[in-house]
Design a protein around this motif. Structure first.
Motif, PDB file in Angstrom:
ATOM      1  N   GLY A 232     -12.457  11.003  12.459  1.00 47.53           N
ATOM      2  CA  GLY A 232     -11.308  10.929  13.007  1.00 47.53           C
ATOM      3  C   GLY A 232     -10.549   8.712  12.848  1.00 47.53           C
ATOM      4  O   GLY A 232      -9.705   8.827  13.518  1.00 47.53           O
ATOM      5  N   SER A 233     -10.678   9.197  11.607  1.00 46.49           N
ATOM      6  CA  SER A 233     -10.387   8.095  11.099  1.00 46.49           C
ATOM      7  C   SER A 233      -8.379   7.660  10.731  1.00 46.49           C
ATOM      8  O   SER A 233      -8.019   7.115   9.862  1.00 46.49           O
ATOM      9  CB  SER A 233     -10.986   7.052   9.810  1.00 46.49           C
ATOM     10  N   GLY A 234      -8.033   9.578  10.393  1.00 47.61           N
ATOM     11  CA  GLY A 234      -7.087   9.750  10.623  1.00 47.61           C
ATOM     12  C   GLY A 234      -6.462  10.029   8.531  1.00 47.61           C
ATOM     13  O   GLY A 234      -5.365  10.103   8.378  1.00 47.61           O
ATOM     14  N   LYS A 235      -7.564  10.797   7.946  1.00 45.51           N
ATOM     15  CA  LYS A 235      -7.425  11.437   6.595  1.00 45.51           C
ATOM     16  C   LYS A 235      -6.696  11.935   6.664  1.00 45.51           C
ATOM     17  O   LYS A 235      -5.772  12.395   5.503  1.00 45.51           O
ATOM     18  CB  LYS A 235      -8.947  11.486   6.213  1.00 45.51           C
ATOM     19  N   THR A 236      -6.632  13.118   7.828  1.00 42.24           N
ATOM     20  CA  THR A 236      -5.565  14.223   7.043  1.00 42.24           C
ATOM     21  C   THR A 236      -3.953  13.962   7.552  1.00 42.24           C
ATOM     22  O   THR A 236      -3.396  13.950   6.700  1.00 42.24           O
ATOM     23  CB  THR A 236      -5.607  15.373   8.398  1.00 42.24           C
ATOM     24  N   THR A 237      -4.099  12.681   8.304  1.00 39.82           N
ATOM     25  CA  THR A 237      -2.815  12.192   8.930  1.00 39.82           C
ATOM     26  C   THR A 237      -2.058  11.957   7.697  1.00 39.82           C
ATOM     27  O   THR A 237      -1.183  11.522   6.666  1.00 39.82           O
ATOM     28  CB  THR A 237      -2.471  11.516   9.997  1.00 39.82           C
ATOM     29  N   THR A 238      -2.754  10.769   7.069  1.00 39.87           N
ATOM     30  CA  THR A 238      -2.629  10.229   5.284  1.00 39.87           C
ATOM     31  C   THR A 238      -2.115  11.136   4.635  1.00 39.87           C
ATOM     32  O   THR A 238      -1.644  11.275   3.995  1.00 39.87           O
ATOM     33  CB  THR A 238      -3.343   9.354   5.364  1.00 39.87           C
ATOM     34  N   LEU A 239      -2.938  12.469   4.617  1.00 35.72           N
ATOM     35  CA  LEU A 239      -2.465  13.708   2.990  1.00 35.72           C
ATOM     36  C   LEU A 239      -1.673  14.159   3.963  1.00 35.72           C
ATOM     37  O   LEU A 239      -0.794  13.940   2.896  1.00 35.72           O
ATOM     38  CB  LEU A 239      -3.987  14.131   3.324  1.00 35.72           C
ATOM     39  N   TYR A 240      -1.236  14.471   5.362  1.00 35.45           N
ATOM     40  CA  TYR A 240       0.089  15.185   5.366  1.00 35.45           C
ATOM     41  C   TYR A 240       1.358  14.631   4.444  1.00 35.45           C
ATOM     42  O   TYR A 240       2.320  14.999   5.188  1.00 35.45           O
ATOM     43  CB  TYR A 240      -0.219  15.727   6.304  1.00 35.45           C
ATOM     44  N   ALA A 241       0.776  12.881   4.886  1.00 37.05           N
ATOM     45  CA  ALA A 241       2.553  12.144   4.661  1.00 37.05           C
ATOM     46  C   ALA A 241       2.541  11.888   3.903  1.00 37.05           C
ATOM     47  O   ALA A 241       3.440  12.192   3.057  1.00 37.05           O
ATOM     48  CB  ALA A 241       1.689  10.589   5.728  1.00 37.05           C
ATOM     49  N   LEU A 242       1.424  12.496   2.278  1.00 36.28           N
ATOM     50  CA  LEU A 242       1.339  11.802   0.875  1.00 36.28           C
ATOM     51  C   LEU A 242       2.842  13.175   0.521  1.00 36.28           C
ATOM     52  O   LEU A 242       3.482  13.384  -0.052  1.00 36.28           O
ATOM     53  CB  LEU A 242       0.257  11.837   0.244  1.00 36.28           C
ATOM     54  N   LEU A 243       1.882  14.458   1.141  1.00 39.71           N
ATOM     55  CA  LEU A 243       2.615  15.841   0.404  1.00 39.71           C
ATOM     56  C   LEU A 243       3.750  15.539   1.291  1.00 39.71           C
ATOM     57  O   LEU A 243       5.090  16.077   0.787  1.00 39.71           O
ATOM     58  CB  LEU A 243       1.879  16.493   1.475  1.00 39.71           C
ATOM     59  N   SER A 244       3.898  15.285   2.702  1.00 37.27           N
ATOM     60  CA  SER A 244       5.853  15.306   2.996  1.00 37.27           C
ATOM     61  C   SER A 244       6.953  14.587   2.215  1.00 37.27           C
ATOM     62  O   SER A 244       8.064  14.890   2.017  1.00 37.27           O
ATOM     63  CB  SER A 244       5.710  14.649   4.692  1.00 37.27           C
ATOM     64  N   THR A 245       6.046  13.902   0.972  1.00 40.57           N
ATOM     65  CA  THR A 245       6.362  13.199  -0.212  1.00 40.57           C
ATOM     66  C   THR A 245       7.263  13.491  -0.647  1.00 40.57           C
ATOM     67  O   THR A 245       8.243  13.311  -1.604  1.00 40.57           O
ATOM     68  CB  THR A 245       6.311  11.409  -0.331  1.00 40.57           C
ATOM     69  N   ILE A 246       6.088  14.661  -0.899  1.00 37.94           N
ATOM     70  CA  ILE A 246       6.823  15.425  -2.448  1.00 37.94           C
ATOM     71  C   ILE A 246       7.162  17.086  -2.294  1.00 37.94           C
ATOM     72  O   ILE A 246       6.978  17.351  -2.810  1.00 37.94           O
ATOM     73  CB  ILE A 246       5.700  15.049  -3.488  1.00 37.94           C
TER      74      ILE A 246
ATOM     75  N   ILE B  21       0.286  -1.015   0.192  1.00 34.20           N
ATOM     76  CA  ILE B  21       0.252  -0.147   0.279  1.00 34.20           C
ATOM     77  C   ILE B  21       1.460   1.047  -0.090  1.00 34.20           C
ATOM     78  O   ILE B  21       0.120   1.992  -0.650  1.00 34.20           O
ATOM     79  CB  ILE B  21      -0.678  -0.028   1.031  1.00 34.20           C
ATOM     80  N   VAL B  22       2.368   1.064   0.589  1.00 36.31           N
ATOM     81  CA  VAL B  22       3.181   2.020   0.812  1.00 36.31           C
ATOM     82  C   VAL B  22       3.671   2.147  -0.654  1.00 36.31           C
ATOM     83  O   VAL B  22       3.496   3.584  -1.218  1.00 36.31           O
ATOM     84  CB  VAL B  22       4.041   1.791   1.706  1.00 36.31           C
ATOM     85  N   LYS B  23       4.028   1.557  -0.964  1.00 30.83           N
ATOM     86  CA  LYS B  23       4.451   1.390  -2.771  1.00 30.83           C
ATOM     87  C   LYS B  23       3.623   2.213  -3.542  1.00 30.83           C
ATOM     88  O   LYS B  23       3.741   2.702  -4.418  1.00 30.83           O
ATOM     89  CB  LYS B  23       4.774   0.669  -3.008  1.00 30.83           C
ATOM     90  N   SER B  24       2.239   2.187  -3.565  1.00 34.34           N
ATOM     91  CA  SER B  24       1.337   2.659  -4.303  1.00 34.34           C
ATOM     92  C   SER B  24       0.921   3.902  -4.249  1.00 34.34           C
ATOM     93  O   SER B  24       0.607   4.747  -5.493  1.00 34.34           O
ATOM     94  CB  SER B  24      -0.647   1.118  -4.269  1.00 34.34           C
ATOM     95  N   LEU B  25       0.723   4.096  -2.867  1.00 29.75           N
ATOM     96  CA  LEU B  25       0.447   6.032  -2.493  1.00 29.75           C
ATOM     97  C   LEU B  25       1.658   6.593  -2.515  1.00 29.75           C
ATOM     98  O   LEU B  25       1.736   7.502  -3.324  1.00 29.75           O
ATOM     99  CB  LEU B  25      -0.141   6.210  -1.313  1.00 29.75           C
ATOM    100  N   ARG B  26       2.846   6.564  -2.616  1.00 35.57           N
ATOM    101  CA  ARG B  26       4.400   6.861  -3.368  1.00 35.57           C
ATOM    102  C   ARG B  26       4.311   7.074  -4.685  1.00 35.57           C
ATOM    103  O   ARG B  26       4.423   7.880  -5.151  1.00 35.57           O
ATOM    104  CB  ARG B  26       5.316   6.148  -2.216  1.00 35.57           C
TER     105      ARG B  26
END
Length: 380
Positions: free
Chosen positions: A170-184, A148-153
């Motif tokens: 409360g399911s962590g959507k914002t945290t995931t989006l920030y994590a995605l943005l931080s990779t680019i 999943i990490v590879k696919s998201l990257r």
């Protein structure tokens, strides 16, 4: 005098339980609560006035737990202090108010959002903790399986298209989006966000907060953002047809658009947007993927292998993301163009290799990371 002792033991090592509620004044209770909650990773504190006392609860690892009963006098002091810090009107008690303030920690500043609500026995208050140490994490730290990490990257490296993250509050959507943005960040891409509100500061991007009172909505804001030559746009949430169609159009004109939607599964995002009235002829070529997720509690290392009671809060010490990633295929594009309903889309997605949250959960259980009871709790 109301009982100020905890009505349920949260944890044998929980610092909230060591606060001497019965002997402290309201402001001292608030200070101790804030410091302990930030240290423990609590996401929300709830103060709920009752007939003779005030119920104090907190949400840890997604589960609401009872902490203590406070006296009305203590709570009066706490309420006045919160309103003062959050710049809320002290003399307004019959209208809901929202504000925010910060508390300094040793190596960071934690933002606290405060919300009041008129209730039968007085104003209820909820404090939400937005801690940069817990809100901005590397993608690998969220607990997603490696594939999943590879696919998201790969998805966030795309030059254009629409990527959705779905799930309840409360399911962590914002945290995931920030994590995605931080990779680019820093990769020669202009990244602009539209949020309600801006929850965490991320260096290297432009963050904008919507303001409906001044007609700066997601839809209007998105049109403004497009005039600033963005490569990547984060739209905090798709709430209406105008925002949805504008986001889709933007993704077709050379922009990568990330956003969230409130649906229970990845598949449900497609009929939800179609039911809003988006054009299937623009939606089908625009959509790249939908990630649905939940936060599932993880077992302590000492509890793995069935050594602890799965129903006990003390058996868990963290959270990880339980995913469901739907990636677009030509067959799914055809389903969208045909305005297919959820069951048909789900059938095709399974043929194309979709693994559901429950299926991923079963893998986590087999690895001893969590329990079947916990997976059922968040996916039921």
């Amino acid at each position: 005098m109301a009982d100020a002792t905890p009505k349920q033991k949260m944890s044998t090592e929980n610092p909230l339980m060591s606060i001497p509620y019965a002997t402290l004044g309201g402001e001292a209770v608030l200070t101790a609560l804030q410091e302990a909650s930030a240290a423990l990773g609590i996401s929300d504190i709830h103060f709920s006035p009752q007939k003779t006392d005030v119920r104090l609860e907190c949400r840890l690892h997604g589960v609401l737990r009872s902490v203590a009963f406070l006296t009305p006098v203590q709570y009066g002091d706490i309420l006045r202090r919160i309103k003062f810090l959050a710049k809320l009107k002290l003399n307004i008690t019959t209208v809901a108010q929202d504000g925010q303030y910060v508390i300094p920690m040793k190596n960071r500043v934690v933002n606290i959002r405060a919300a009041t609500l008129p209730s039968r026995f007085g104003e209820a208050v909820t404090l939400r903790f937005l801690d940069p140490d817990r809100g901005i994490l590397p993608l690998e730290k969220l607990g997603f399986p490696e594939e999943i990490v590879k696919s998201l990257r790969d998805l966030v490296e795309l030059p254009n298209g629409l990527v959705l993250v779905t799930g309840p509050t409360g399911s962590g959507k914002t945290t995931t989006l920030y994590a995605l943005l931080s990779t680019i960040v820093g990769k020669e891409r202009n990244i602009i966000t539209l949020e309600d509100p801006v929850e965490y500061e991320l260096a290297g991007i432009i963050q904008s907060q919507i303001d409906p009172e001044h007609n700066f909505t997601f839809a209007n804001g998105l049109r403004s953002v497009l005039r600033h030559d963005p490569d990547v746009i984060l739209v905090g949430e798709i709430r209406d047809l105008e925002t949805a169609q504008t986001a889709i159009n933007a993704s077709l004109t050379g922009h990568l658009v990330l956003s969230t939607l409130h649906t229970n599964s990845a598949v449900e995002a497609i009929p939800r947007l179609l039911s809003m009235g988006v054009s299937p002829y623009t939606f089908a070529p625009a959509l790249r993927a939908v990630l649905a997720q939940r936060l599932v509690r993880t077992l302590k290392t000492s509890c793995r292998g069935g050594k602890c009671d799965p129903g006990s809060h003390d058996s868990y010490d963290g959270q990880m993301c339980l995913p469901e990633l739907l990636t677009m295929t030509p067959a799914l594009q055809t389903q969208i163009l045909n305005m297919a309903q959820g069951p048909k889309i789900a059938e095709q997605a399974k043929k194309d290799g979709l693994k559901t949250m429950k299926e991923w959960g079963e893998e986590f259980v087999k690895k001893g990371l969590t329990t079947r009871e916990e997976v059922e709790r968040v996916t039921a």
